[in-house]
Design a protein around this motif. Structure first.
Motif, PDB file in Angstrom:
ATOM      1  N   ILE A  12       0.834  -1.200   0.000  1.00  0.00           N
ATOM      2  CA  ILE A  12       0.000   0.000   0.000  1.00  0.00           C
ATOM      3  C   ILE A  12       0.873   1.256   0.000  1.00  0.00           C
ATOM      4  O   ILE A  12       0.596   2.221  -0.722  1.00  0.00           O
ATOM      5  CB  ILE A  12      -0.938  -0.005   1.221  1.00  0.00           C
ATOM      6  CG1 ILE A  12      -1.998  -1.091   1.054  1.00  0.00           C
ATOM      7  CG2 ILE A  12      -1.599   1.355   1.394  1.00  0.00           C
ATOM      8  CD1 ILE A  12      -2.939  -1.227   2.231  1.00  0.00           C
ATOM      9  N   LYS A  13       1.945   1.268   0.777  1.00  0.00           N
ATOM     10  CA  LYS A  13       2.848   2.418   0.807  1.00  0.00           C
ATOM     11  C   LYS A  13       3.442   2.686  -0.573  1.00  0.00           C
ATOM     12  O   LYS A  13       3.529   3.830  -1.011  1.00  0.00           O
ATOM     13  CB  LYS A  13       3.972   2.173   1.825  1.00  0.00           C
ATOM     14  CG  LYS A  13       3.542   2.274   3.277  1.00  0.00           C
ATOM     15  CD  LYS A  13       4.730   2.054   4.199  1.00  0.00           C
ATOM     16  CE  LYS A  13       4.321   2.174   5.660  1.00  0.00           C
ATOM     17  NZ  LYS A  13       5.468   1.954   6.594  1.00  0.00           N
ATOM     18  N   LYS A  14       3.860   1.624  -1.235  1.00  0.00           N
ATOM     19  CA  LYS A  14       4.459   1.783  -2.560  1.00  0.00           C
ATOM     20  C   LYS A  14       3.440   2.331  -3.554  1.00  0.00           C
ATOM     21  O   LYS A  14       3.756   3.209  -4.366  1.00  0.00           O
ATOM     22  CB  LYS A  14       5.020   0.455  -3.061  1.00  0.00           C
ATOM     23  CG  LYS A  14       5.769   0.562  -4.385  1.00  0.00           C
ATOM     24  CD  LYS A  14       6.341  -0.765  -4.804  1.00  0.00           C
ATOM     25  CE  LYS A  14       7.172  -0.633  -6.067  1.00  0.00           C
ATOM     26  NZ  LYS A  14       6.452  -0.007  -7.188  1.00  0.00           N
ATOM     27  N   LYS A  15       2.224   1.831  -3.532  1.00  0.00           N
ATOM     28  CA  LYS A  15       1.178   2.313  -4.435  1.00  0.00           C
ATOM     29  C   LYS A  15       0.894   3.789  -4.186  1.00  0.00           C
ATOM     30  O   LYS A  15       0.735   4.575  -5.128  1.00  0.00           O
ATOM     31  CB  LYS A  15      -0.086   1.480  -4.264  1.00  0.00           C
ATOM     32  CG  LYS A  15       0.041   0.040  -4.758  1.00  0.00           C
ATOM     33  CD  LYS A  15      -1.231  -0.748  -4.492  1.00  0.00           C
ATOM     34  CE  LYS A  15      -1.098  -2.187  -4.958  1.00  0.00           C
ATOM     35  NZ  LYS A  15      -2.328  -2.977  -4.687  1.00  0.00           N
ATOM     36  N   GLN A  16       0.808   4.182  -2.925  1.00  0.00           N
ATOM     37  CA  GLN A  16       0.553   5.581  -2.590  1.00  0.00           C
ATOM     38  C   GLN A  16       1.683   6.473  -3.094  1.00  0.00           C
ATOM     39  O   GLN A  16       1.438   7.551  -3.652  1.00  0.00           O
ATOM     40  CB  GLN A  16       0.395   5.731  -1.062  1.00  0.00           C
ATOM     41  CG  GLN A  16      -0.840   5.046  -0.529  1.00  0.00           C
ATOM     42  CD  GLN A  16      -0.933   5.078   0.989  1.00  0.00           C
ATOM     43  OE1 GLN A  16      -2.004   4.866   1.566  1.00  0.00           O
ATOM     44  NE2 GLN A  16       0.178   5.330   1.670  1.00  0.00           N
ATOM     45  N   GLN A  17       2.915   6.026  -2.920  1.00  0.00           N
ATOM     46  CA  GLN A  17       4.067   6.799  -3.379  1.00  0.00           C
ATOM     47  C   GLN A  17       4.077   6.939  -4.903  1.00  0.00           C
ATOM     48  O   GLN A  17       4.400   8.007  -5.434  1.00  0.00           O
ATOM     49  CB  GLN A  17       5.359   6.129  -2.901  1.00  0.00           C
ATOM     50  CG  GLN A  17       5.582   6.209  -1.396  1.00  0.00           C
ATOM     51  CD  GLN A  17       6.767   5.387  -0.945  1.00  0.00           C
ATOM     52  OE1 GLN A  17       7.414   4.690  -1.733  1.00  0.00           O
ATOM     53  NE2 GLN A  17       7.052   5.444   0.366  1.00  0.00           N
ATOM     54  N   ASP A  18       3.704   5.867  -5.610  1.00  0.00           N
ATOM     55  CA  ASP A  18       3.661   5.924  -7.080  1.00  0.00           C
ATOM     56  C   ASP A  18       2.650   6.961  -7.553  1.00  0.00           C
ATOM     57  O   ASP A  18       2.935   7.748  -8.470  1.00  0.00           O
ATOM     58  CB  ASP A  18       3.306   4.555  -7.654  1.00  0.00           C
ATOM     59  CG  ASP A  18       4.440   3.553  -7.513  1.00  0.00           C
ATOM     60  OD1 ASP A  18       5.577   3.978  -7.226  1.00  0.00           O
ATOM     61  OD2 ASP A  18       4.178   2.336  -7.671  1.00  0.00           O
ATOM     62  N   VAL A  19       1.464   6.973  -6.956  1.00  0.00           N
ATOM     63  CA  VAL A  19       0.423   7.913  -7.369  1.00  0.00           C
ATOM     64  C   VAL A  19       0.861   9.357  -7.103  1.00  0.00           C
ATOM     65  O   VAL A  19       0.782  10.228  -7.972  1.00  0.00           O
ATOM     66  CB  VAL A  19      -0.901   7.598  -6.643  1.00  0.00           C
ATOM     67  CG1 VAL A  19      -1.925   8.702  -6.915  1.00  0.00           C
ATOM     68  CG2 VAL A  19      -1.444   6.259  -7.087  1.00  0.00           C
ATOM     69  N   VAL A  20       1.344   9.611  -5.899  1.00  0.00           N
ATOM     70  CA  VAL A  20       1.756  10.972  -5.533  1.00  0.00           C
ATOM     71  C   VAL A  20       2.924  11.448  -6.392  1.00  0.00           C
ATOM     72  O   VAL A  20       2.941  12.593  -6.885  1.00  0.00           O
ATOM     73  CB  VAL A  20       2.134  11.021  -4.032  1.00  0.00           C
ATOM     74  CG1 VAL A  20       2.775  12.364  -3.677  1.00  0.00           C
ATOM     75  CG2 VAL A  20       0.913  10.785  -3.163  1.00  0.00           C
ATOM     76  N   ALA A  21       3.904  10.592  -6.606  1.00  0.00           N
ATOM     77  CA  ALA A  21       5.075  10.966  -7.400  1.00  0.00           C
ATOM     78  C   ALA A  21       4.677  11.284  -8.842  1.00  0.00           C
ATOM     79  O   ALA A  21       5.178  12.247  -9.448  1.00  0.00           O
ATOM     80  CB  ALA A  21       6.113   9.854  -7.366  1.00  0.00           C
ATOM     81  N   PHE A  22       3.760  10.515  -9.387  1.00  0.00           N
ATOM     82  CA  PHE A  22       3.359  10.756 -10.780  1.00  0.00           C
ATOM     83  C   PHE A  22       2.561  12.048 -10.901  1.00  0.00           C
ATOM     84  O   PHE A  22       2.724  12.792 -11.872  1.00  0.00           O
ATOM     85  CB  PHE A  22       2.544   9.564 -11.296  1.00  0.00           C
ATOM     86  CG  PHE A  22       2.454   9.524 -12.797  1.00  0.00           C
ATOM     87  CD1 PHE A  22       3.533   9.095 -13.561  1.00  0.00           C
ATOM     88  CD2 PHE A  22       1.302   9.930 -13.458  1.00  0.00           C
ATOM     89  CE1 PHE A  22       3.449   9.075 -14.948  1.00  0.00           C
ATOM     90  CE2 PHE A  22       1.220   9.910 -14.833  1.00  0.00           C
ATOM     91  CZ  PHE A  22       2.303   9.478 -15.597  1.00  0.00           C
ATOM     92  N   LEU A  23       1.698  12.324  -9.951  1.00  0.00           N
ATOM     93  CA  LEU A  23       0.944  13.582  -9.973  1.00  0.00           C
ATOM     94  C   LEU A  23       1.880  14.788  -9.852  1.00  0.00           C
ATOM     95  O   LEU A  23       1.684  15.803 -10.529  1.00  0.00           O
ATOM     96  CB  LEU A  23      -0.081  13.600  -8.844  1.00  0.00           C
ATOM     97  CG  LEU A  23      -1.236  12.601  -8.970  1.00  0.00           C
ATOM     98  CD1 LEU A  23      -2.144  12.684  -7.738  1.00  0.00           C
ATOM     99  CD2 LEU A  23      -2.052  12.835 -10.238  1.00  0.00           C
ATOM    100  N   GLU A  24       2.886  14.658  -9.029  1.00  0.00           N
ATOM    101  CA  GLU A  24       3.855  15.748  -8.909  1.00  0.00           C
ATOM    102  C   GLU A  24       4.648  15.911 -10.201  1.00  0.00           C
ATOM    103  O   GLU A  24       4.967  17.038 -10.603  1.00  0.00           O
ATOM    104  CB  GLU A  24       4.799  15.476  -7.735  1.00  0.00           C
ATOM    105  CG  GLU A  24       4.125  15.620  -6.377  1.00  0.00           C
ATOM    106  CD  GLU A  24       5.063  15.294  -5.236  1.00  0.00           C
ATOM    107  OE1 GLU A  24       6.196  14.822  -5.515  1.00  0.00           O
ATOM    108  OE2 GLU A  24       4.666  15.495  -4.068  1.00  0.00           O
ATOM    109  N   ALA A  25       4.978  14.808 -10.858  1.00  0.00           N
ATOM    110  CA  ALA A  25       5.712  14.894 -12.122  1.00  0.00           C
ATOM    111  C   ALA A  25       4.874  15.589 -13.190  1.00  0.00           C
ATOM    112  O   ALA A  25       5.409  16.337 -14.022  1.00  0.00           O
ATOM    113  CB  ALA A  25       6.115  13.499 -12.588  1.00  0.00           C
ATOM    114  N   LEU A  26       3.574  15.345 -13.173  1.00  0.00           N
ATOM    115  CA  LEU A  26       2.671  16.008 -14.124  1.00  0.00           C
ATOM    116  C   LEU A  26       2.304  17.427 -13.693  1.00  0.00           C
ATOM    117  O   LEU A  26       1.625  18.133 -14.444  1.00  0.00           O
ATOM    118  CB  LEU A  26       1.392  15.175 -14.289  1.00  0.00           C
ATOM    119  CG  LEU A  26       1.524  13.793 -14.934  1.00  0.00           C
ATOM    120  CD1 LEU A  26       0.162  13.119 -14.991  1.00  0.00           C
ATOM    121  CD2 LEU A  26       2.141  13.876 -16.321  1.00  0.00           C
TER     122      LEU A  26
END
Length: 226
Positions: free
Chosen positions: A16-30
Motif C-alpha cells: 500500500i505504501k508503494k502504491k501511494q508513493q507511485d500515485v503521488v510521485a506521478f501527480l507531482e511529475a505532471l
C-alpha cells in the motif's frame, strides 16, 4: 478542481505504501494540484472515502483500500485503474482534467478526433452511396435486361461448353492448314527429287555418249593406223 488522494500515512503494508508513493510521485511529475487526505489519523476522511467509492468498485469485503482518487466529489479510481491509465497515456482523462497542449495524451486525443471525423465522413459517403442505390435504373440499361435474349438462348448451357466447339473448330482449321502446307511441301520435295533424278540421268547419258564417242574415235584411229 482539486484532485483528492485518500491514503494511509501510517499503514503497515509495504504494498500500500508503494502504491501511494507511485500515485503521488506521478501527480507531482505532471504538476497536477492534489490534496492528500489521511484516513489513518482522520476518521472523517476514512468514512467519506468509504461512502463515496461506488459499490461496484469496492472489493468483496466492502472496504476499499488506499490509495483512492477523487476529483472533488467525483470518483476517479483506485491504484489499479490509475496504473492502467498511466500505461495508456490517459491520466488526465482518468482524473477528469483537460490534457495540456503538447502532451502525449493531447496528441492522441487529436489523432482520435481526426480518425472519428474521417470515419464520420466515410459513413456519410456510404450513406450517400447507399442512397444512389435507390435510384431506379432504366430497364434498357440493366445488364440482365440488356442481355436477356442471349441469356434465354444460352440458358442451361455452360459457358465452357459453348466455348469448346469454337476451340475445336479453330484447332481443326489449324490442323487442316498444317496438313495442306505439309502436302504442298511434300509435292515440292517430290518435284525436287524427280528433277534431281532427271538431271542425274541426263548427266549419265551425256557421260555415256561422250565415252562411246571417245571409244568410237579410238577404234577408228586404230583401224586407220593398221
Amino acid at each position: 478542481m482539486v484532485i483528492k488522494v485518500f491514503l494511509a500515512t501510517s499503514s503497515g503494508s509495504t504494498a500500500i505504501k508503494k502504491k501511494q508513493q507511485d500515485v503521488v510521485a506521478f501527480l507531482e511529475a505532471l504538476k497536477v494540484e492534489y490534496a492528500q487526505l489521511d484516513i489513518a489519523c482522520n476518521e472523517q476522511n476514512r468514512m467519506w472515502m468509504r461512502q463515496n467509492v461506488p459499490e461496484e468498485k469496492k472489493p468483496s469485503n466492502g472496504i476499499p483500500l488506499p490509495p483512492q482518487i477523487f476529483n472533488e466529489e467525483s470518483y476517479c479510481g483506485d491504484y489499479e485503474t490509475f496504473f492502467d491509465a498511466k500505461e495508456d497515456n490517459a491520466v488526465y482523462s482518468f482524473l477528469g482534467l483537460a490534457a495540456p497542449p503538447g502532451s502525449k495524451e493531447a496528441m492522441q486525443a487529436d489523432e482520435g478526433q481526426h480518425i472519428v471525423e474521417n470515419g464520420t465522413h466515410a459513413d456519410e459517403s456510404n450513406e450517400e452511396g447507399a442512397g444512389d442505390d435507390s435510384i431506379e435504373v432504366p430497364e434498357g440499361d440493366r445488364n440482365g435486361d440488356a442481355h436477356g435474349g442471349e441469356a434465354e438462348e444460352g440458358e442451361g448451357v455452360d459457358a465452357d461448353e459453348l466455348a469448346e466447339p469454337v476451340e475445336n473448330e479453330a484447332t481443326e482449321g489449324d490442323e487442316e492448314g498444317h496438313a495442306e502446307e505439309d502436302g504442298e511441301q511434300e509435292e515440292e520435295d517430290l518435284q525436287s527429287e524427280e528433277e534431281e533424278e532427271l538431271r542425274q540421268l541426263e548427266d549419265e547419258e551425256e557421260a555415256d555418249v561422250e565415252e562411246e564417242g571417245e571409244e568410237f574415235l579410238e577404234e577408228t584411229r586404230e583401224e586407220v593406223a593398221e
